[in-house]
Each structure stands twice: as C-alpha cells, then as structure tokens.
Write a protein that holds these residues in place. Structure first.
Motif, short mmCIF file in Angstrom:
data_model
loop_
_atom_site.label_atom_id
_atom_site.label_comp_id
_atom_site.label_asym_id
_atom_site.label_seq_id
_atom_site.Cartn_x
_atom_site.Cartn_y
_atom_site.Cartn_z
N ALA A 1 0.86 -1.19 0.00
CA ALA A 1 0.00 0.00 0.00
C ALA A 1 0.90 1.24 0.00
CB ALA A 1 -0.93 -0.01 1.21
N PRO A 2 1.59 1.50 -1.11
CA PRO A 2 2.63 2.53 -1.12
C PRO A 2 2.15 3.93 -1.47
CG PRO A 2 2.64 1.38 -3.20
CD PRO A 2 1.54 0.75 -2.37
N SER A 3 0.86 4.16 -1.55
CA SER A 3 0.37 5.42 -2.11
C SER A 3 0.83 6.64 -1.32
CB SER A 3 -1.16 5.42 -2.21
OG SER A 3 -1.76 5.31 -0.94
N VAL B 1 7.95 -1.18 3.96
CA VAL B 1 8.30 -2.50 4.50
C VAL B 1 7.31 -3.53 4.01
CG1 VAL B 1 9.46 -1.60 6.55
CG2 VAL B 1 7.00 -2.00 6.62
N CYS B 2 7.79 -4.75 3.81
CA CYS B 2 6.92 -5.82 3.34
C CYS B 2 6.19 -6.48 4.50
CB CYS B 2 7.72 -6.85 2.54
SG CYS B 2 8.89 -7.80 3.53
N ASP B 3 5.20 -7.28 4.20
CA ASP B 3 4.42 -7.93 5.25
C ASP B 3 5.28 -8.86 6.10
OD1 ASP B 3 2.22 -6.57 4.38
OD2 ASP B 3 1.05 -8.33 3.81
N ALA C 1 -1.67 -5.27 6.79
CA ALA C 1 -1.67 -4.14 7.72
C ALA C 1 -2.81 -3.19 7.36
CB ALA C 1 -0.33 -3.42 7.66
N GLU C 2 -4.03 -3.56 7.76
CA GLU C 2 -5.21 -2.81 7.37
C GLU C 2 -5.14 -1.34 7.75
OE1 GLU C 2 -8.38 -4.83 9.36
OE2 GLU C 2 -8.77 -6.19 7.68
N GLY C 3 -4.56 -1.04 8.91
CA GLY C 3 -4.55 0.32 9.41
C GLY C 3 -3.74 1.30 8.58
N ILE C 4 -2.84 0.77 7.72
CA ILE C 4 -2.07 1.65 6.85
C ILE C 4 -2.28 1.29 5.38
CG2 ILE C 4 -0.33 2.30 8.55
CD1 ILE C 4 1.52 0.16 7.42
N ALA C 5 -3.38 0.61 5.09
CA ALA C 5 -3.69 0.18 3.72
C ALA C 5 -4.43 1.30 2.99
CB ALA C 5 -4.50 -1.10 3.74
N ILE C 6 -3.72 2.36 2.66
CA ILE C 6 -4.31 3.53 2.02
C ILE C 6 -4.11 3.46 0.51
CG2 ILE C 6 -4.27 6.06 1.92
CD1 ILE C 6 -5.20 4.87 4.61
#
Length: 302
Positions: free
Chosen positions: A205-207, A253-255, A227-232
């Motif tokens: 989620a690199p946006s 960072v990767c999962d 990482a739902e909380g930073i999945a923008i």
C-alpha cells in the motif's frame, strides 16, 4: 507554510483537555528491544486504553467541539471507527461508521460494542456511501481521518509526551491517512527541530510514500497488505501537503518484515501489536487490535 493549519497552541491545549485515558501512555527504554534492534530505542505503547490504539486522542478533541445530537459519519477499517463510536457515545453524539465488507471481525465487534452503528459496504466505494449518507442527514458531519486538522492536532499530543523523555534523534511512525505523523511532526519540528521524522508504509500500500516523494496525491487500485490500518489507496491532498513539509523520510516495509516486528514486540516487550502498529516499532506501538487469525502465524517459528 502549509502546516499553519496545524496549530501549536491547539496541540498544547489538547494535551490538557483530551480524555485522560488516552494521554501520557507508557514510554520507556527496554533493553531487550534495544539489543534486538541494535540501537537505543524509546518505545511508546499507545495500546493501553479502551480503544487499544492512538486514535482516541484526535477524535476526542474533535468530538468535544460538536453540538449534542450530531451524527458523526466516517469510513474506517477499524481503529478510527472505534474512536468515533467511543467519543460519540460519551459526548451525546451518534456514530455511523462505513466499512468495507470482510474487515477484521475483532475490529468490527469492537466498533459495535463501543457504540457505533456499522454499515458494511460491498464494493470499492465505501467513501461514496459515507458521503451520500452524510449529505442525506442534516445533523451529520463527515469526519475524515487525515483531513480535519483537529484530528492531527490531537494525535500531536504524542509528540508532547515523547519530548518529556528528553532529546530524540529520530521518530519512526506508521503512516495511514497521515494524521499521526503530521500531528507529531508539527510539534517536534517546532520544539525539537533536529529530530528526524520518518514515516513507514507497507509495500503493498505505497500510495502515501509515493505521494510524499512526488509532492502530490497518487492513488493506487487497492491495497495488498495485511496491515489494514495503513492500507491507504486514495491519499487526502491536505495530508500529503502537510507531510511534504513535516516528514524527512519515507520507507516501505513488506508484510514479512511487519510480521517479524510483531514477533519482536511479543518476545521483548510482551506486547502484541497489530500489523499497522508494528510498522513503526522503533519508537511507537500504535495499535493492538489484532485479528485472531494472525495469532498462529505470530507465535510460529520465523
């Protein structure tokens, strides 16, 4: 300077008026964590409150300024929705939280238990559903994490807390919608300008990292991270503009790295952060609403 919409006096006042249950969270040096990371680290645990995350700081600051009976409407993958439900219930407001279908059952259950009415939306346009609902209800206020300066200012009280420990070389923070890093960054850049502000995004989620580098919002088609909380995937322009001024570096960072950070926190601190909270492990554990399905992976051998 764009950061003028994040007011230092409001951050200072927020540190006095926000619900005390969210303020002055534990921060300390743990020798095992320092050894594991190979450096001197101050860790701040933002999970020991009714929400298990830092989100209550900003939402409480916003909610106390709304008229009784106001209907707070937001989108969330969990932690922000919990904060809206909690603040609304305690301040005579109502909470309407729109979430994508299939989110963590832990967070879904907690949002409802904290007083939010949850709307599970099929399909990609969760934001559109929330906006349509808010437009149809005159008493409703659309609350956008990362947009409203008051939410970032409330999160900025973490910066007030951190500097009580003395000078800090660098602060590493997970980046979702950007309220956390811009609020903390605003306070630190004023009171500790030598502190290096580092944001962490998930590679899937690199946006926000891409937007920061290019200086404009750059969306992506979906997010591919646990990482739902930073999945923008759709950055807020105001938040990107603040980040360009306040953030010195962004990393991805990767999962697998996030999962290892979660294990490190468990082994050294006895704390089980959620994936988004572990992304900024070096200084701040920001959330502990862990999906139960992740626990077997967390305790298994690397």
């Amino acid at each position: 300077m764009h950061t003028l919409d994040l007011d230092l006096e409001r951050i200072a006042r927020a540190a006095q008026v926000i619900d005390p249950v969210f303020l002055n969270s534990p921060q300390y040096v743990d020798e095992q964590l320092c050894a594991a990371l190979g450096r001197r680290v101050l860790v701040k645990v933002e999970t020991l409150n009714p929400l298990r995350s830092f989100k209550g700081r900003g939402v409480d600051l916003l909610a106390r300024e709304l008229a009784p009976g106001t209907r707070m409407v937001c989108t969330s993958t969990g932690n922000f929705g919990q904060a809206v439900g909690y603040a609304a219930t305690r301040r005579g407001l109502k909470a309407e939280v729109f979430v994508p279908a299939g989110i963590s059952q832990v967070k879904l259950t907690r949002m409802r238990s904290l007083g939010a009415r949850v709307h599970e939306i099929q399909g990609p346009d969760v934001d559109g559903a929330a906006r349509a609902f808010a437009a149809a209800h005159p008493e409703a206020v659309l609350v956008e994490d990362g947009q409203d300066a008051r939410i970032a200012e409330g999160a900025g009280t973490i910066g007030v807390d951190l500097l009580k420990a003395g000078p800090i070389d660098a602060v590493v923070l997970p980046v979702g919608d950007g309220a956390l890093i811009t609020g903390v960054g605003r306070w630190l850049k004023e009171h500790s300008p030598a502190t290096h502000i580092v944001g962490v995004c998930a590679q899937g989620a690199p946006s926000m990292a891409t937007s920061w580098r290019l200086g404009r919002p750059v969306g992506t088609e979906g997010a591919h991270t646990f990482a739902e909380g930073i999945a923008i995937s759709d950055p807020i322009p105001a938040s990107v503009a603040r980040m360009r001024v306040l953030v010195d570096q962004m990393v991805e960072v990767c999962d697998a790295q996030i999962l290892q950070a979660m294990r490190t926190a468990l082994v050294t601190l006895g704390v089980v952060p959620e994936p988004a909270g572990a992304a900024g492990l070096a200084t701040l554990i920001t959330g502990a609403n862990v999906d139960q399905g992740l626990l077997p992976r967390l305790v298994s051998a690397p």
